[in-house]
Design a protein around this motif. Structure first.
Motif, PDB file in Angstrom:
ATOM      1  N   PHE A   1      48.835  84.963  48.572  1.00 50.18           N
ATOM      2  CA  PHE A   1      49.409  85.971  47.435  1.00 50.18           C
ATOM      3  C   PHE A   1      48.453  86.431  46.017  1.00 50.18           C
ATOM      4  CE2 PHE A   1      52.498  87.744  45.024  1.00 50.18           C
ATOM      5  CZ  PHE A   1      53.204  86.748  44.033  1.00 50.18           C
ATOM      6  N   PHE A   2      47.643  84.895  45.324  1.00 51.54           N
ATOM      7  CA  PHE A   2      47.100  85.565  44.325  1.00 51.54           C
ATOM      8  C   PHE A   2      45.849  86.485  44.848  1.00 51.54           C
ATOM      9  CE2 PHE A   2      44.560  85.200  40.626  1.00 51.54           C
ATOM     10  CZ  PHE A   2      43.422  85.888  40.967  1.00 51.54           C
ATOM     11  N   VAL A   3      45.246  86.296  45.996  1.00 51.82           N
ATOM     12  CA  VAL A   3      44.686  87.831  46.309  1.00 51.82           C
ATOM     13  C   VAL A   3      44.843  89.165  46.351  1.00 51.82           C
ATOM     14  CG1 VAL A   3      42.651  88.405  48.129  1.00 51.82           C
ATOM     15  CG2 VAL A   3      43.013  86.277  47.350  1.00 51.82           C
ATOM     16  N   PHE A   4      46.170  88.746  46.864  1.00 55.37           N
ATOM     17  CA  PHE A   4      47.012  89.930  46.847  1.00 55.37           C
ATOM     18  C   PHE A   4      47.584  90.712  45.621  1.00 55.37           C
ATOM     19  CE2 PHE A   4      50.217  93.055  48.243  1.00 55.37           C
ATOM     20  CZ  PHE A   4      51.419  93.219  46.783  1.00 55.37           C
ATOM     21  N   SER A   5      47.631  90.144  44.456  1.00 56.84           N
ATOM     22  CA  SER A   5      48.501  90.257  42.907  1.00 56.84           C
ATOM     23  C   SER A   5      46.977  90.771  42.647  1.00 56.84           C
ATOM     24  CB  SER A   5      49.401  89.282  42.868  1.00 56.84           C
ATOM     25  OG  SER A   5      48.072  88.077  43.420  1.00 56.84           O
ATOM     26  N   MET A   6      45.688  90.126  42.968  1.00 54.04           N
ATOM     27  CA  MET A   6      45.089  90.810  42.080  1.00 54.04           C
ATOM     28  C   MET A   6      43.964  91.778  43.058  1.00 54.04           C
ATOM     29  SD  MET A   6      42.474  89.799  40.007  1.00 54.04           S
ATOM     30  CE  MET A   6      41.280  91.260  39.041  1.00 54.04           C
ATOM     31  N   LEU A   7      44.588  92.246  44.276  1.00 48.86           N
ATOM     32  CA  LEU A   7      43.927  93.155  44.519  1.00 48.86           C
ATOM     33  C   LEU A   7      45.260  94.653  44.005  1.00 48.86           C
ATOM     34  CD1 LEU A   7      43.660  92.740  48.612  1.00 48.86           C
ATOM     35  CD2 LEU A   7      42.134  93.331  46.621  1.00 48.86           C
ATOM     36  N   VAL A   8      46.369  94.944  43.900  1.00 46.89           N
ATOM     37  CA  VAL A   8      47.145  95.328  42.994  1.00 46.89           C
ATOM     38  C   VAL A   8      47.018  95.698  41.301  1.00 46.89           C
ATOM     39  CG1 VAL A   8      49.650  95.709  42.380  1.00 46.89           C
ATOM     40  CG2 VAL A   8      49.290  94.450  44.496  1.00 46.89           C
ATOM     41  N   LEU A   9      46.290  94.918  41.263  1.00 44.27           N
ATOM     42  CA  LEU A   9      45.835  95.091  39.711  1.00 44.27           C
ATOM     43  C   LEU A   9      44.679  95.981  39.594  1.00 44.27           C
ATOM     44  CD1 LEU A   9      45.502  92.630  36.899  1.00 44.27           C
ATOM     45  CD2 LEU A   9      43.779  94.308  37.560  1.00 44.27           C
ATOM     46  N   VAL A  10      43.945  95.921  41.001  1.00 43.61           N
ATOM     47  CA  VAL A  10      42.767  96.668  40.509  1.00 43.61           C
ATOM     48  C   VAL A  10      42.782  97.608  41.597  1.00 43.61           C
ATOM     49  CG1 VAL A  10      40.682  96.406  41.689  1.00 43.61           C
ATOM     50  CG2 VAL A  10      41.785  94.727  41.082  1.00 43.61           C
ATOM     51  N   LEU A  11      43.861  98.061  42.329  1.00 43.37           N
ATOM     52  CA  LEU A  11      43.653  99.436  42.895  1.00 43.37           C
ATOM     53  C   LEU A  11      44.852 100.540  42.215  1.00 43.37           C
ATOM     54  CD1 LEU A  11      43.779  98.605  47.004  1.00 43.37           C
ATOM     55  CD2 LEU A  11      42.590  99.677  45.685  1.00 43.37           C
ATOM     56  N   ALA A  12      45.842  99.800  41.497  1.00 38.09           N
ATOM     57  CA  ALA A  12      46.754 100.495  40.846  1.00 38.09           C
ATOM     58  C   ALA A  12      46.509 101.859  40.132  1.00 38.09           C
ATOM     59  CB  ALA A  12      47.650  99.534  39.607  1.00 38.09           C
ATOM     60  N   GLY A  13      47.345 102.983  40.617  1.00 34.09           N
ATOM     61  CA  GLY A  13      47.269 104.457  40.389  1.00 34.09           C
ATOM     62  C   GLY A  13      47.728 104.494  39.253  1.00 34.09           C
ATOM     63  N   ASN A  14      48.510 103.643  38.184  1.00 34.26           N
ATOM     64  CA  ASN A  14      49.361 104.297  37.210  1.00 34.26           C
ATOM     65  C   ASN A  14      49.559 102.918  36.269  1.00 34.26           C
ATOM     66  OD1 ASN A  14      51.066 102.721  37.938  1.00 34.26           O
ATOM     67  ND2 ASN A  14      51.996 104.884  39.095  1.00 34.26           N
ATOM     68  N   PHE A  15      50.084 103.143  35.189  1.00 34.64           N
ATOM     69  CA  PHE A  15      49.874 101.995  34.090  1.00 34.64           C
ATOM     70  C   PHE A  15      51.107 100.909  34.740  1.00 34.64           C
ATOM     71  CE2 PHE A  15      46.827 102.436  30.946  1.00 34.64           C
ATOM     72  CZ  PHE A  15      46.742 104.474  30.848  1.00 34.64           C
ATOM     73  N   VAL A  16      52.254 101.012  34.964  1.00 33.73           N
ATOM     74  CA  VAL A  16      53.464 100.305  35.143  1.00 33.73           C
ATOM     75  C   VAL A  16      52.897  99.604  36.796  1.00 33.73           C
ATOM     76  CG1 VAL A  16      55.699 100.482  36.472  1.00 33.73           C
ATOM     77  CG2 VAL A  16      55.029 101.302  34.669  1.00 33.73           C
ATOM     78  N   LEU A  17      52.406  99.942  37.615  1.00 36.85           N
ATOM     79  CA  LEU A  17      51.706  99.014  38.763  1.00 36.85           C
ATOM     80  C   LEU A  17      50.667  98.317  38.151  1.00 36.85           C
ATOM     81  CD1 LEU A  17      51.382 101.448  42.069  1.00 36.85           C
ATOM     82  CD2 LEU A  17      53.492  99.989  41.372  1.00 36.85           C
ATOM     83  N   LEU A  18      49.782  98.674  37.547  1.00 35.56           N
ATOM     84  CA  LEU A  18      48.797  97.629  36.551  1.00 35.56           C
ATOM     85  C   LEU A  18      49.486  96.406  36.017  1.00 35.56           C
ATOM     86  CD1 LEU A  18      45.859  97.688  35.705  1.00 35.56           C
ATOM     87  CD2 LEU A  18      46.390  98.044  33.661  1.00 35.56           C
ATOM     88  N   ILE A  19      50.630  96.548  35.214  1.00 35.28           N
ATOM     89  CA  ILE A  19      51.189  95.600  34.909  1.00 35.28           C
ATOM     90  C   ILE A  19      51.843  95.019  36.067  1.00 35.28           C
ATOM     91  CG2 ILE A  19      52.600  95.190  32.924  1.00 35.28           C
ATOM     92  CD1 ILE A  19      52.432  98.326  31.583  1.00 35.28           C
ATOM     93  N   VAL A  20      52.221  95.570  36.977  1.00 29.16           N
ATOM     94  CA  VAL A  20      52.943  95.117  37.919  1.00 29.16           C
ATOM     95  C   VAL A  20      52.293  93.506  38.504  1.00 29.16           C
ATOM     96  CG1 VAL A  20      54.327  94.707  40.122  1.00 29.16           C
ATOM     97  CG2 VAL A  20      54.942  96.378  38.847  1.00 29.16           C
ATOM     98  N   GLY A  21      50.830  94.396  38.978  1.00 34.17           N
ATOM     99  CA  GLY A  21      49.387  93.087  39.018  1.00 34.17           C
ATOM    100  C   GLY A  21      49.438  92.438  38.375  1.00 34.17           C
ATOM    101  N   TRP A  22      49.197  92.476  37.294  1.00 33.16           N
ATOM    102  CA  TRP A  22      48.966  91.988  35.919  1.00 33.16           C
ATOM    103  C   TRP A  22      50.392  91.080  35.962  1.00 33.16           C
ATOM    104  CZ3 TRP A  22      45.059  93.509  33.769  1.00 33.16           C
ATOM    105  CH2 TRP A  22      44.498  92.797  32.539  1.00 33.16           C
ATOM    106  N   GLY A  23      51.319  91.071  35.810  1.00 31.99           N
ATOM    107  CA  GLY A  23      52.103  90.347  36.346  1.00 31.99           C
ATOM    108  C   GLY A  23      52.151  88.933  37.419  1.00 31.99           C
ATOM    109  N   PHE A  24      51.999  89.750  38.687  1.00 33.13           N
ATOM    110  CA  PHE A  24      51.889  88.604  40.131  1.00 33.13           C
ATOM    111  C   PHE A  24      50.926  88.351  39.220  1.00 33.13           C
ATOM    112  CE2 PHE A  24      53.545  92.235  42.880  1.00 33.13           C
ATOM    113  CZ  PHE A  24      55.021  91.631  43.090  1.00 33.13           C
ATOM    114  N   VAL A  25      50.013  88.617  38.879  1.00 39.16           N
ATOM    115  CA  VAL A  25      48.752  87.419  38.722  1.00 39.16           C
ATOM    116  C   VAL A  25      48.683  86.781  37.903  1.00 39.16           C
ATOM    117  CG1 VAL A  25      46.166  87.416  37.443  1.00 39.16           C
ATOM    118  CG2 VAL A  25      46.190  89.380  39.264  1.00 39.16           C
ATOM    119  N   GLY A  26      49.805  86.721  36.922  1.00 32.45           N
ATOM    120  CA  GLY A  26      49.559  86.152  36.252  1.00 32.45           C
ATOM    121  C   GLY A  26      51.036  84.730  36.840  1.00 32.45           C
ATOM    122  N   ALA A  27      51.616  85.052  37.804  1.00 33.45           N
ATOM    123  CA  ALA A  27      52.874  83.813  38.310  1.00 33.45           C
ATOM    124  C   ALA A  27      51.530  84.095  39.678  1.00 33.45           C
ATOM    125  CB  ALA A  27      53.981  85.265  39.037  1.00 33.45           C
TER     126      ALA A  27
END
Lengths: 567, 533, 99, 677
Positions: free
Chosen positions: D128-154
């Motif tokens: 799950f951590f690797v997935f959230s890190m990938l969301v953070l890295v691949l995010a195409g806009n700020f909101v998805l970046l924050i979503v990745g940011w949150g997942f990684v924190g969790a």
């Protein structure tokens, strides 16, 4: 074309039916009734076209002809999702009550009768398009909870419930006078008094008295949520109420107050809203901070959730009073999210309560050791409560913060965001002190019963579903929210209305009508009538990879050379 | 001689118009005679049935005369829907009271014949009072309804409290009517007219608006009528009399007198003195406000249910007065609607209180504790009546309160509407406390009623006053011990009371959800009051 | 003599009656004072009837007299019943109902 | 298969792994869970390679920045957020690092975590951590970046408090999460402020229209927004003052530390600043702040690292200081250098953590360096790994650390002016790094072998009698099975050895990706992303050469100093620790400052935690009862009850008072009426 009255009176019918059948089968009758209502509401929600007219499935009849009070129901962008939340909430709590000893209590008939009546009243309040009908259902919705708590509550429940009822009624009775005054004052001389919300919005209430009228409405809704200075009834009321009932009370009833703001207080009293906007904003922010700090220090699990609801509703009020479409739509989305999260959270507290005998966090600890599945479900609910980015709660909060930043004041958004950090603390503290660390002195951790886990899975699945695609809730609320806040925004300052329109080109058509109504008294042209022209060209459905050329925003052909982007 | 005889031919009486009034008088006479028969059956059952028949006939005749417009007895009595609705209201209250009296101790003590006759005569007095269009008939109607009630209040001769309530009601009642009489005298002095139309004309033309005699007269009349409707500063007799009198009589007093008093208020103030409304309207508004606050606040700490109902009736009188204050068509409709709603709700409440009193021997709050388990039907009826009186939606109380608030808001009395709302907030506390006690089942308060059925139950007074040594000598026939513990046989409530409770409970909800028909009735009642726009 | 005098007398009699009702403790005397108050009203009505020359006034006075009599009779009846119930003939004794 | 589709598959594979492991957690027996987890991330790595080659293939014709969106996530008011990913060289580099290192760490964990009761749960959380890190890295806009940011924190919270029976672990978990949330909040507010001007959350739109919206030299609100966003970056990358959670995060299992707190999560901040480079270029103040914070962190972390006695905490502080380097570099404009150091640091820092894990297993869970010594003969492979990692970390040529670190310093220096001070600090930091790294190695491997080492030499792995929590010393609750009593050292676990050797090779060879001015494939690959930026920051060769020489000298000097103090057999026969304790006495106050981690924890506790908790308790007990209960509710009910008592007392029961009231009422009314006329 479904008749809304069927949805409205179905729960009451099943409540009465439950009385007639032998008490052993009452609970199953109630469960069937709740599920039927839920199904009907889902069908209605699916049948609602976002770009259609403002009011759909309208049913209109006269109730009290002498006073000009009409029995009028309609489905709008604002109340559609809240009605679905209500049916989900009541289905959840009825099924939960059916499984607990409450459901097989020798007076089980009373439990399900009152829950049925409460559901009808809540749906009535949400769907009513007539002011007096709304106030009638708003008051009626409380009485079943009085009976439920007085008979089945715990601790010294009677004085607690009476305090709760009288406290909330202080607001709603003031609202009764204000509602009548609005109807009366809005009637041009000679015309027939009418309490239809759209009608009054067009007629426009004289600006002089909008101030105190808005104060009355605001008092009623803020007491109901509750918000900071007037939450005296919260502690005792929540402690006294049985948990299945409390889940739906906290999750659904406070949302009717939010709907009240958006559907009645703001559109009908734009000038009043503009004048008293700051009072409500300050109350909301103080509620967030005050309730969060109390939530993170209290040792009673139920109180943590109680005060967290106050904080979350503080956020929602911020969104509503930002008088911007994204703030209002965010508030509606957040209402739905908070409702779903609260259902899960109260069920989790109940499960923990069964295992510890009391709801004191100091007795709990280490529940996860023997209950891995429960722990995972509880973690997801906790993430929803603290609005972790990724859940729809975050999207709601993001929209609210943006609305507050641009609509009200950046400072307010910054202070409110402290609430977000505090939310993380109290939500995680609740989870850790109950499920993690060493096994507590009193708790006997064991895995949740099959039905408990299945029931807890429902809100978790809803949280995940909303997280993946919050768009459908927000999209429906967008047009309706624009219409309801536009006149108030114009009252605050004309250029705000212009940049709301600029922001959202799709609200252009709806806005012309609302624009004319925003001019205060007696403007012609039905705000509700002109349906919004086709919504924003919902692009982006295509899954295929399209390199978007940023400058023009059009998908670019693969081969075309584009400046700006890398070679 | 011939001239004499010619002049002395019989006056042309419109017998049809008078029929509803005469039915009550005839009923009283018949009941009195039947009461003399020896057989217990005649007295115990025939008399109540006959009095119910009398009331029913009078209601029937009143409905028959519904559409008539005009006056009777050369202008003394008005024949219009306002009077007729008054007769119907009184009739309903009378039937309810008679149903409650079946099997009660009061008629047995005071001989069934006289008891029911007194009730019928009082009803006749009220019928006259609501129709009165002349100062004389108004005063006569008032006295005709009051004196039988003094007697009825004191019927239970062996219960000191009943006598006390009768005495108090008589003395303070007479003071009230004396004040009213003096008021009438001053008005008569100022205008020289006795009938309402004449007074109204005189007030309109000669500009008597600020004539001292007229003003003093109106003030005294307000006191007299406010006393009768038990509006605040003049309400002090109500709690004591309601608690002391036997419950069926209290029920009759609470409902019927209110109907008569309010309709008389409407007719007198909105017809005769409408010209000077500038002066009396604010004063009445203040009285109404005081009534709402004092009534609700007074009811808070009450433990005896009848006393609670008394204070609540003071508050309700305040609410009803608002319709009179406003002096418009809407105001009259609101008041008449509220009065009818109030009758239905109070009948339901008193039915259950009477049943509970028969079971437990006292009307304290503990008599209805855990009623939800023992007598679900009674519990539902009492709950509905409490919620109705509080003004909860889906009950007729809500609609009534809604109309009153709208009529107030419509005419600039918004502050009065706010006072009304604040009052009803306070009222929620004691109404809900009663409801919570009914449905709560904390074991220690429910007296184990099943065990005591059939034995004599010593009446346990809520606050027994230490009896002075002087009068402790035992009177033959009384249960030894305790100064005047009357004999109360705790027996199961008779069927009629349960039927009454259920019917009125149902009426509260049905009228609450579908107020349409009652609205139309009230509409053409208001048309009868000329002069209001 | 002008009607004013009659009015003054009737007002005084009314006041005396009122004073009697509020001060005397013996119920019989209270009933007497009630009579006084009613008759004061009577006197005023008769005076005004003569002033306006309206004969109905006199009819009104007759009705009032009848009513006053009826009241006193009932009053006495209750007083006797109280006496037979061993309650001292004293108005202040009647204070079991209060609060 | 186009790069975007491959990227979507890379993104979803770890999620699939996590779901499969999560749902069937009772089914997987033994190490099957490990294999599934590793397979999922391995496949993701393979698809990353496909994306890489797909992107390289497009070198000539197509654009290198592909945004692909699935559906509308949220579109209301002016905000139109799509569920979209952005595939471009920068994100692919990050993909390579994240998936590559994760695969190796999963491989390592298969062996390391065996015997732990929560085995499947561990791999589910790791995936799950690797997935959230990938969301953070691949995010195409700020909101998805924050979503990745949150997942990684969790995910990091869940992994830090993985052994949730330890109260210290759960405390560290909530501390990490809350500080991350503070970062999130900063990020959200920054994005909202940006949104106010640009009206679009999409990366590409914002960057390309950056000049028009903010003007040539950038506006005040842009700087404010960037500072707020950098708060998020500092929280995630454990920069001052939001760094206190990183040392406590060592409570989690060692593979977690190596994955999250060395290679991936902490580098998120660096990636963010690199991603926002078009905006950063427009706001010099934001860049200065970033550089200064980075420099300060690297110094402070270095000093604390000197005095730490817990093995993992030393490495944690070294991570903090290396991230300081990257933040300083990226903020100063040396984007490629920053990314290069990020990549090499991932290799040797993960290696060091793995080696530390093996060493700690040998010590049966004991992490205190004072109890270690003389493991040279007992654990040759782990020793070799430590040496390679240490050399790379200290920046000794030809190891990878040498090239990347000095390139950063060169980039910073080429800014000229006061940046030279940063350069000096950097060099001194390099010296400090070398000292504390080799202090750790000498303390652990040099000197007389400790009993555990002797036991190991005879081929028998030491097992502690009762299992104690290294941080708090409380007896471990192994009744429920974790942390498992079994320990696995690299020498005996082929999987661990394989992973460590691959990383060792990369640590040595990694440097070739960016030999300054000679052979720079990485720079060429990242060219399209940082194309405008490069025009602004030109690094001339003389500074680079100077940096290389001075940097390596600093490293060698550091090792020498460490050798002198901790390793050299002293002539006068005192124990080797005499010299270090001598230094400690001479600089006692400074030593105490470093040991107490510059009192950051105490400051934060004093300024924030205690007042909030105090206010909460005061509000809960005092305010609620007094004001809410007392004044508002009690007041009104008190008044009403008082009035009720008055009314009931007036009801005295005396007949005469009633008549008196009626008559006086009448008199009052008459007087009132007469005054009316």
């Amino acid at each position: 074309m479904y008749h809304l009255s069927v949805l409205l009176w179905l729960p009451a019918a099943f409540a009465v039916l439950g009385l007639l059948v032998p008490s052993r089968t009452t609970r199953w009758v109630a469960v069937v009734g709740a599920l039927l209502t839920l199904a009907l509401s889902v069908v209605l929600v699916l049948d609602f076209e976002a770009t259609g007219p403002a009011l759909q499935h309208v049913t209109d009849a006269t109730w009290i002809s002498a006073l000009g009070v009409r029995y009028e129901l309609a489905l709008t962008g604002l109340n559609m999702w809240l009605a679905l939340l209500a049916t989900v909430g009541f289905a959840f709590s009825i099924v939960w009550a059916a499984m607990t000893p409450l459901g097989v209590d020798r007076r089980a008939k009373h439990v399900f009768f009152h829950l049925g009546i409460a559901q009808s009243a809540v749906l009535g309040a949400l769907l009513a398009q007539d002011l007096i009908l709304f106030v009638a259902f708003f008051d009626l919705m409380l009485i079943p909870f009085f009976f439920l708590t007085a008979q089945f509550g715990n601790g010294d429940r009677v004085p607690a419930t009476i305090k709760m009822i009288v406290y909330t009624l202080v607001g709603s009775l003031l609202m009764l006078v204000a509602a009548i005054a609005v109807g009366v004052l809005a009637t041009p001389p000679g015309a027939e008094v009418s309490y239809n919300i759209q009608e009054i919005a067009q007629r426009g209430v004289p600006e002089g008295s909008q101030g105190w009228l808005f104060a009355c409405f605001a008092a009623a809704f803020l007491v109901k949520m509750p918000q900071f200075p007037i939450h005296g009834w919260l502690a005792d009321g929540y402690k006294a109420m049985p948990l299945p009932v409390l889940a739906v009370f906290s999750g659904v009833l406070s949302k009717v107050a939010v709907y009240g703001f958006l559907q009645i207080a703001i559109p009908l009293l734009p000038q009043g809203t503009a004048d008293l906007r700051w009072v409500v904003l300050i109350i909301a922010v103080v509620s967030i901070l005050y309730a969060s700090t109390v939530a993170l220090t209290t040792f009673n699990a139920r109180m943590v959730l109680a005060y967290s609801s106050v904080a979350q509703l503080g956020f929602i009020t911020l969104g509503v009073m930002s008088l911007r479409p994204d703030g209002a739509a965010g508030a509606l989305l957040q209402s739905v999210n908070h409702g779903v999260a609260v259902f899960g959270a109260f069920l989790a507290v109940a499960i923990l309560g069964h295992r510890t005998g009391s709801e004191d966090l100091r007795d709990m600890g280490g529940a996860a050791t023997k209950a891995p599945v429960f722990a995972v479900l509880f973690v997801v609910v906790t993430y929803a409560v603290l609005a972790m980015p990724g859940t729809a709660n975050f999207v709601g909060e993001f929209l609210i913060l943006r609305g507050t930043w641009e609509g009200s004041a950046p400072a307010l958004a910054i202070v409110a965001s402290i609430g977000v950090a505090l939310a993380a603390v109290y939500a995680l503290r609740l989870f850790i002190r109950s499920s993690h660390n060493r096994v507590g002195p009193v708790i006997q951790p064991r895995e949740g019963a099959r039905w408990e886990l299945a029931l807890l899975a429902v809100p978790v699945l809803l949280i995940i579903a909303l997280a993946v695609h919050p768009q459908q809730t927000v999209e429906a609320a967008d047009q309706a929210a624009t219409r309801s806040v536009l006149s108030a925004a114009a009252a605050v300052s004309p250029d705000r209305a212009r940049d709301i329109l600029a922001d959202d080109p799709s609200a252009q058509a709806a806005a012309e009508a609302a624009q004319s109504a925003a001019g205060g008294t007696g403007a012609a042209g039905g705000a509700g009538g002109a349906g919004a022209a086709g919504g924003a060209d919902a692009s982006g459905a295509a899954g295929a990879e399209t390199a978007i050329d940023p400058a023009t925003g059009q998908p670019v052909d693969q081969t075309a050379q584009t400046e700006g982007a890398g070679r | 001689m011939i001239a004499l005889t010619a002049a002395a031919q019989a006056p042309d009486i419109d017998w049809a118009g008078l029929s509803s009034l005469l039915a009550l008088f005839a009923g009283a006479v018949v009941v009195l005679l039947v009461g003399l028969l020896r057989s217990r059956f005649a007295r115990e059952t025939l008399v109540p049935v006959l009095s119910i028949v009398a009331f029913a006939v009078s209601i029937g005749l009143a409905i028959w005369q519904w559409d008539e417009e005009g006056s009777l007895m050369s202008g003394a009595l008005a024949l219009d829907p306002l009077a007729m609705i008054g007769v119907v209201g009184v009739g309903v209250a009378g039937i309810a009271a008679v149903l409650l009296s079946i099997g009660a101790t009061a008629p047995r003590e005071a001989a069934h014949g006289e008891y029911h006759a007194m009730m019928l005569i009082a009803a006749a007095g009220m019928a006259m009072f609501v129709g009165a269009q002349n100062l004389i008939t108004t005063f006569l109607g008032l006295e005709l309804l009051s004196i039988p009630l003094y007697i009825l209040a004191a019927t239970e001769l062996h219960r000191r409290r009943s006598l006390e309530s009768g005495m108090k009601y008589l003395i303070v009642g007479s003071v009230g009517s004396a004040t009213l009489l003096y008021g009438f005298a001053l008005i008569f002095g100022a205008t020289g007219q006795l009938d309402y139309a004449g007074i109204a004309a005189a007030v309109g033309t000669e500009g008597l608006r600020d004539d001292p005699l007229m003003l003093a007269g109106v003030a005294l009349v307000i006191v007299g009528l406010a006393f009768k409707a038990s509006v605040a500063p003049f309400h002090q007799w109500t709690p004591d009399v309601y608690e002391g009198a036997p419950t069926p009589v209290t029920a009759f007093m609470a409902t019927a007198t209110k109907v008569a008093a309010l309709i008389a208020f409407l007719r007198l103030f909105d017809v005769a003195l409408v010209g000077t409304s500038g002066t009396w309207a604010p004063a009445l508004a203040v009285l109404a406000a005081i009534a709402m606050i004092v009534g609700n606040v007074g009811a808070l700490g009450q433990s005896s249910l009848k006393r609670l109902m008394a204070f609540s009736s003071v508050a309700q009188a305040g609410y009803m007065l608002v319709g009179v204050v406003v002096a418009t068509q809407l105001g009259v409709q609101a008041t008449v609607f509220y009065v009818l709603a109030y009758v239905v709700m109070t009948v339901a409440a008193f039915a259950v209180i009477e049943a509970a009193e028969r079971e437990t021997g006292h009307d304290g709050a503990s008599s209805i504790a855990g009623l939800g388990r023992r007598r679900p039907l009674h519990a539902i009826a009492l709950t509905l009546s409490m919620l109705g009186l509080a003004g909860v939606p889906a009950t007729v109380g809500f609609i009534a309160k809604l109309r009153i608030v709208q009529s107030a808001a419509d005419n600039g009395y918004t502050w009065l509407a706010i006072v009304l709302v604040v009052g009803s907030m306070i009222s929620f506390v004691y109404y809900l406390r009663v409801v919570a006690r009914v449905w709560g089942d904390d074991p220690e308060t429910t007296t184990d009623v099943a065990a005591t059925r059939g034995q004599t139950v010593a009446v346990e007074e809520p606050e027994a006053i230490p009896a002075r040594a002087g009068d402790a000598a035992s009177v033959p026939g009384l249960v030894p011990g305790g100064n005047d513990q009357p004999v109360v046989v705790a027996d199961a409530p008779r069927l009629p009371i349960t039927v009454l409770a259920v019917v009125s409970g149902a009426a509260i909800v049905v009228l609450g959800v579908i107020p349409g028909p009652l609205m139309n009735v009230v509409e053409d009642v208001a048309r009868a009051v000329p002069g209001l726009f | 003599m002008s009607t004013g005098w009659y009015l003054a007398v009737s007002a005084i009699v009314f006041a005396i009656g009122a004073g009697g009702v509020t001060t005397r403790r013996n119920p019989l005397l209270v009933l007497v004072c009630l009579e006084l108050m009613l008759n004061a009203g009577n006197l005023a009505i008769v005076a005004f009837a003569r002033m306006h020359g309206a004969t109905e006034g006199h009819v009104f006075a007759l009705v009032v007299m009848v009513v006053a009599a009826a009241e006193v009779v009932v009053g006495l009846g209750i007083v006797v019943a109280l006496y037979r119930n061993r309650v001292a003939v004293d108005v202040d004794e009647l204070r079991e109902l209060h609060g | 298969m186009s790069p975007a589709e491959a990227a979507w598959i890379v993104l979803l594979l770890p999620l699939l792994g996590a779901v499969v492991l999560g749902l069937g957690f009772r089914v997987w027996r033994g190490i099957t869970a490990g294999i599934i987890g590793t397979a999922a991330v391995g496949l993701a790595f393979v698809f990353t390679l496909i994306t890489l080659f797909g992107l390289l293939g497009r070198d000539e014709e197509g654009t290198r920045q592909i945004a692909s969106s699935l559906y509308d996530y949220v579109s209301v008011g002016g905000v139109d957020v799509k569920m979209e990913i952005l595939v471009d060289p920068l994100s692919v580099v990050m993909l390579l690092v994240v998936t590559g290192v994760s695969t190796l760490i999963h491989l390592y964990s298969i062996a390391y975590m065996r015997g732990d009761a929560g085995y499947t749960r561990f791999f589910a959380y790791l995936n799950f951590f690797v997935f959230s890190m990938l969301v953070l890295v691949l995010a195409g806009n700020f909101v998805l970046l924050i979503v990745g940011w949150g997942f990684v924190g969790a995910a990091s919270y869940m992994l830090i408090s993985f052994w949730y029976r330890r109260t210290s672990a759960t405390k560290a978990g909530i501390k990490a999460f809350v500080i991350n949330v503070v970062g999130d909040v900063g990020l959200v507010l920054g994005v909202i402020l940006l949104l106010k001007e640009t009206n679009s959350v999409d990366f590409l739109d914002t960057f390309h229209s950056a000049k028009e919206t903010f003007g040539e030299d950038g506006s005040g609100s842009l700087t404010a927004a960037l500072l707020l966003i950098m708060v998020g970056a500092f929280a995630k990358s454990a920069q001052m003052p939001l760094h206190t959670w990183l040392p406590d995060a060592m409570e989690g299992p060692t593979p977690v530390s190596s994955l999250i707190h060395a290679a991936t999560m902490v580098t998120a901040g660096v990636y963010l600043i690199a991603r926002l480079h078009p905006l950063m270029e427009l706001s010099p103040t934001a860049q200065t702040v970033g550089a200064i914070i980075g420099c300060a962190t690297l110094l402070v972390a270095g000093t604390i690292g000197l005095v730490q006695t817990d093995l993992k905490r030393v490495i944690a502080y070294s991570t903090m200081s290396q991230i300081g380097y990257m933040i300083m570099g990226v903020s100063a404009g040396a984007y490629v250098a920053g990314m290069f150091h990020l990549m090499t640091h991932a290799f040797f820092k993960a290696l060091l953590f793995m080696a530390a894990g093996s060493l700690i297993s040998a010590m049966a869970g004991e992490q205190n360096m004072n109890k270690m010594g003389g493991f040279r003969k007992a654990m040759p492979f782990t020793f070799l790994a430590f040496v390679i990692g240490g050399l790379a970390l200290s920046g000794i040529p030809p190891f990878s650390g040498f090239f990347s670190k000095d390139e950063i310093l060169a980039g910073v220096a080429s800014e000229g002016g006061w940046h030279w001070i940063l350069w000096g600090a950097g060099i001194f930091g390099a010296f400090l790094t070398a000292v504390y790294t080799w202090r750790m190695i000498f303390r652990a491997f040099w000197g007389p072998p400790v009993p555990e080492a002797k036991e190991l030499e005879e081929g028998h792995l030491h097992h502690a009698a009762e299992h104690r929590n290294p941080a708090t010393g409380e007896i471990e609750d192994t009744g429920v099975g974790f942390p498992g009593p079994e320990h696995h050292i690299a020498e005996r676990a082929p999987a661990m050895r394989m992973a460590m050797s691959v990383l060792a090779v990369l640590a040595v060879v990694g440097g070739i990706l960016g030999i300054p001015h000679v052979f720079t494939p990485l720079e060429h690959f990242l060219e399209p992303v940082f194309e405008e930026a490069h025009a602004l920051h030109h690094v001339d060769t003389s500074i680079t050469v100077l940096g290389l020489i001075v940097g390596s000298l600093a490293g060698i000097a550091g090792i020498a100093v460490a050798y002198v103090i901790w390793a050299k057999p002293t002539t006068r026969g005192e124990a080797s620790t005499a010299i270090s304790s001598g230094w400690q006495r001479r600089f006692a106050p400074v030593h105490r400052l470093f040991v107490n981690k510059w009192y950051f924890d105490e400051i934060i506790d004093l300024l924030i935690v205690r007042p909030v908790r105090g206010f909460g308790r005061w509000a809960h007990d005092g305010f609620e009862r007094l004001v809410i209960g007392g004044a508002i509710v009690g007041g009104t009910t008190g008044a009403v009850r008082g009035a009720s008592a008055v009314v009931r007392r007036l009801q005295s029961g005396y007949l005469r008072t009633y008549s008196a009231v009626v008559l006086t009422g009448a008199a009052v009314l008459v007087i009132y009426f007469l005054t009316q006329s």
